[in-house]
Each structure stands twice: as C-alpha cells, then as structure tokens.
Design a protein around this motif. Structure first.
Motif, PDB file in Angstrom:
ATOM      1  N   ASP A  82      -1.037  56.593  17.931  1.00  0.00           N
ATOM      2  CA  ASP A  82       0.099  56.317  18.808  1.00  0.00           C
ATOM      3  C   ASP A  82      -0.316  55.524  20.045  1.00  0.00           C
ATOM      4  O   ASP A  82       0.396  54.612  20.477  1.00  0.00           O
ATOM      5  N   VAL A  83      -1.490  55.819  20.578  1.00  0.00           N
ATOM      6  CA  VAL A  83      -2.003  55.068  21.732  1.00  0.00           C
ATOM      7  C   VAL A  83      -2.309  53.637  21.307  1.00  0.00           C
ATOM      8  O   VAL A  83      -1.966  52.677  22.010  1.00  0.00           O
ATOM      9  N   ARG A  84      -2.931  53.474  20.152  1.00  0.00           N
ATOM     10  CA  ARG A  84      -3.267  52.149  19.646  1.00  0.00           C
ATOM     11  C   ARG A  84      -2.010  51.310  19.440  1.00  0.00           C
ATOM     12  O   ARG A  84      -1.959  50.138  19.801  1.00  0.00           O
ATOM     13  N   MET A  85      -0.979  51.909  18.870  1.00  0.00           N
ATOM     14  CA  MET A  85       0.268  51.183  18.639  1.00  0.00           C
ATOM     15  C   MET A  85       0.921  50.773  19.964  1.00  0.00           C
ATOM     16  O   MET A  85       1.419  49.662  20.093  1.00  0.00           O
ATOM     17  N   GLU A  86       0.894  51.653  20.931  1.00  0.00           N
ATOM     18  CA  GLU A  86       1.462  51.340  22.243  1.00  0.00           C
ATOM     19  C   GLU A  86       0.729  50.165  22.886  1.00  0.00           C
ATOM     20  O   GLU A  86       1.358  49.237  23.417  1.00  0.00           O
ATOM     21  N   VAL A  87      -0.596  50.186  22.831  1.00  0.00           N
ATOM     22  CA  VAL A  87      -1.405  49.095  23.390  1.00  0.00           C
ATOM     23  C   VAL A  87      -1.120  47.789  22.655  1.00  0.00           C
ATOM     24  O   VAL A  87      -0.944  46.737  23.282  1.00  0.00           O
TER      25      VAL A  87
END
Length: 52
Positions: free
Chosen positions: A21-26
C-alpha cells in the motif's frame, strides 16, 4: 537512496519495498508529478513556438 526516499516521500526504502500500500501510494504520487511536469513542458513548448 534511503535519504532520497525519506525526503521525497516520507518513507524509507525498506518500508517502501515491504508494504504494498505504501509502494502504491508513492508510485501514484510519482505518476501525478510526472504528468504535471509533462503538461508544464508542453505548455512552455507551445508558448515558445507560437512566438516565432
């Protein structure tokens, strides 16, 4: 790379790699910034060529 990730996106590289989820947000943020930059370049380019 760690400092760049931390300063640009507020997360460390290890967290970026582990949490989807963090990777997708970035990545969504990067894509948005990229598109914004491309629009700016296209706008400047059209203004430069229209004044010739």
């Amino acid at each position: 790379m760690e400092k760049a990730m931390q300063s640009a996106h507020g997360v460390g590289y290890e967290i970026y790699m582990r949490k989807h989820d963090v990777r997708m947000e970035v990545e969504f943020k990067r894509e948005k910034e990229y598109k914004k930059g491309r629009l700016l370049v296209a706008d400047l380019d059209s203004k430069l060529h229209s004044n010739i």
